[in-house]
Write an enzyme that holds these catalytic residues in place. Structure first.
Site, mmCIF file in Angstrom:
data_model
loop_
_atom_site.group_PDB
_atom_site.id
_atom_site.type_symbol
_atom_site.label_atom_id
_atom_site.label_comp_id
_atom_site.label_asym_id
_atom_site.label_seq_id
_atom_site.Cartn_x
_atom_site.Cartn_y
_atom_site.Cartn_z
ATOM 1 N N ASP A 67 0.802 -1.221 0.000
ATOM 2 C CA ASP A 67 0.000 0.000 0.000
ATOM 3 C C ASP A 67 0.840 1.279 0.000
ATOM 4 O OD1 ASP A 67 0.945 -0.558 2.558
ATOM 5 O OD2 ASP A 67 -1.022 -0.897 3.427
ATOM 6 N N ASN A 136 -7.618 -3.254 14.370
ATOM 7 C CA ASN A 136 -9.011 -3.501 13.945
ATOM 8 C C ASN A 136 -9.106 -4.623 12.907
ATOM 9 O OD1 ASN A 136 -7.966 -2.346 11.645
ATOM 10 N ND2 ASN A 136 -9.321 -0.573 11.609
ATOM 11 N N HIS A 138 -7.279 -4.850 10.116
ATOM 12 C CA HIS A 138 -6.984 -4.523 8.724
ATOM 13 C C HIS A 138 -5.717 -5.243 8.251
ATOM 14 C CE1 HIS A 138 -4.594 -0.698 10.006
ATOM 15 N NE2 HIS A 138 -3.716 -1.578 9.572
ATOM 16 N N GLU A 143 -9.703 -1.915 5.388
ATOM 17 C CA GLU A 143 -10.318 -1.656 6.687
ATOM 18 C C GLU A 143 -11.558 -2.530 6.878
ATOM 19 O OE1 GLU A 143 -8.775 0.039 8.754
ATOM 20 O OE2 GLU A 143 -7.892 1.861 7.942
HETATM 21 C C1 F6R Z 1 1.511 -1.515 6.041
HETATM 22 C C2 F6R Z 1 0.259 -2.232 6.165
HETATM 23 C C3 F6R Z 1 -0.512 -2.283 7.443
HETATM 24 C C4 F6R Z 1 0.352 -2.659 8.651
HETATM 25 C C5 F6R Z 1 -0.493 -2.658 9.920
HETATM 26 C C6 F6R Z 1 0.356 -2.919 11.148
HETATM 27 O O1 F6R Z 1 2.040 -1.661 4.753
HETATM 28 O O2 F6R Z 1 -0.159 -2.756 5.205
HETATM 29 O O3 F6R Z 1 -1.571 -3.204 7.317
HETATM 30 O O4 F6R Z 1 0.927 -3.908 8.446
HETATM 31 O O5 F6R Z 1 -1.106 -1.422 10.058
HETATM 32 O O6 F6R Z 1 1.207 -1.843 11.332
HETATM 33 P P1 F6R Z 1 2.345 -1.842 12.446
HETATM 34 O O7 F6R Z 1 3.314 -2.895 12.045
HETATM 35 O O8 F6R Z 1 2.952 -0.473 12.388
HETATM 36 O O9 F6R Z 1 1.663 -2.148 13.727
#
Ligand code: F6R
Length: 242
Positions: A67, A136, A138, A143
């Site tokens: 992303d 959450n 995701h 989301e």
């Molecule tokens: C980032 C992504 C997100 C993260 C998730 C966890 O490329 O796709 O889904 O993997 O938000 O983020 P952290 O590792 O910062 O807790």
């Protein structure tokens, strides 16, 4: 789903890096799917350390990131392209032209989504996709409520995700409200998935994921339907489980 329980973040990072390195050694031209965020940072650092010590080569590797924020170009310090360059790519012998991150500053973001899907297909699909998980549920920026059929698309970020990511920005208002993300169907097409979870903040999400109920309200739950998922989680993330 296979679960590997490790002590803490340090162990998780070593384990995840070794997992990836072993695959890369076996198939030096593989297509890797990568994630950004706090969880993956340690993994990338360990990959860099290994590159320096053992010279594992990434010359033939192609990567696709999950992303990118809309509105940020690759030299913006908060863009995921910048994160990947500084935390991994710039320190390996990888061919930068084979590292793909959706372009957050593309003139036509919708067209960029379609191009990204095509690029993944042209490269034969993702062989190992690294994932983090949001509190959450995701995955990527998919989301709660995202369709399980979704392909690479534009998303509006939820307040909780923007707040969670605000730690990387000067202030909350600077966190973009839109992003491009691989869709759930895109992620599910990877041959293999490696999901990392560290810390108490991920405890509820991991508990819910492992309960096995598949629902679009909790995007990561779809992984229960994938045939090759490995979760590496530390004690804090697994502390809600017996
Ligand atoms: C980032 C992504 C997100 C993260 C998730 C966890 O490329 O796709 O889904 O993997 O938000 O983020 P952290 O590792 O910062 O807790």
């Amino acid at each position: 789903m296979k679960i590997i329980r490790v002590k803490d973040y340090e162990e998780l990072s070593k384990h995840a890096a070794n997992y990836i390195i072993e695959k890369v050694r076996k198939k030096p031209n593989m297509v890797l799917g990568l994630a950004t965020g706090g969880t993956s940072e340690g993994t990338y650092q360990n990959m860099i350390n290994d590159y320096k010590e053992n010279h594992t080569s990434y010359k033939e590797i192609t990567t696709f990131n999950l992303d990118e924020y809309i509105g940020l170009d690759g030299i913006n310090k908060n863009s995921y392209r910048f994160f990947m360059d500084t935390h991994l790519f710039n320190h390996l012998d990888i061919d930068q032209t084979k590292t793909f991150v959706p372009r957050g500053n593309a003139k036509d973001p919708m067209a960029e989504c379609n191009t990204y899907e095509l690029l993944i297909k042209e490269h034969g699909g993702i062989e190992l996709q690294l994932l983090g998980i949001g509190g959450n549920g995701h995955i990527g920026f998919n989301e709660p409520g995202s369709s399980f059929q979704s392909r690479t698309h534009l998303v509006e970020l939820t307040d909780s995700t923007r707040r969670a990511n605000a730690r990387f920005f000067e202030k909350l208002e600077d966190v973009p409200t839109l992003a491009i993300t691989m869709g759930i169907a895109t992620i599910m097409e990877s041959k293999e998935i490696l999901l990392l979870a560290s810390g108490e903040a991920k405890r509820e999400a991991i508990k819910r994921l492992l309960e096995g109920k598949v629902s679009e309200d909790f995007p990561a739950s779809i992984l229960n339907k994938h045939s090759n998922v490995t979760i590496i989680a530390d004690e804090a993330a697994l502390s809600g489980l017996s």
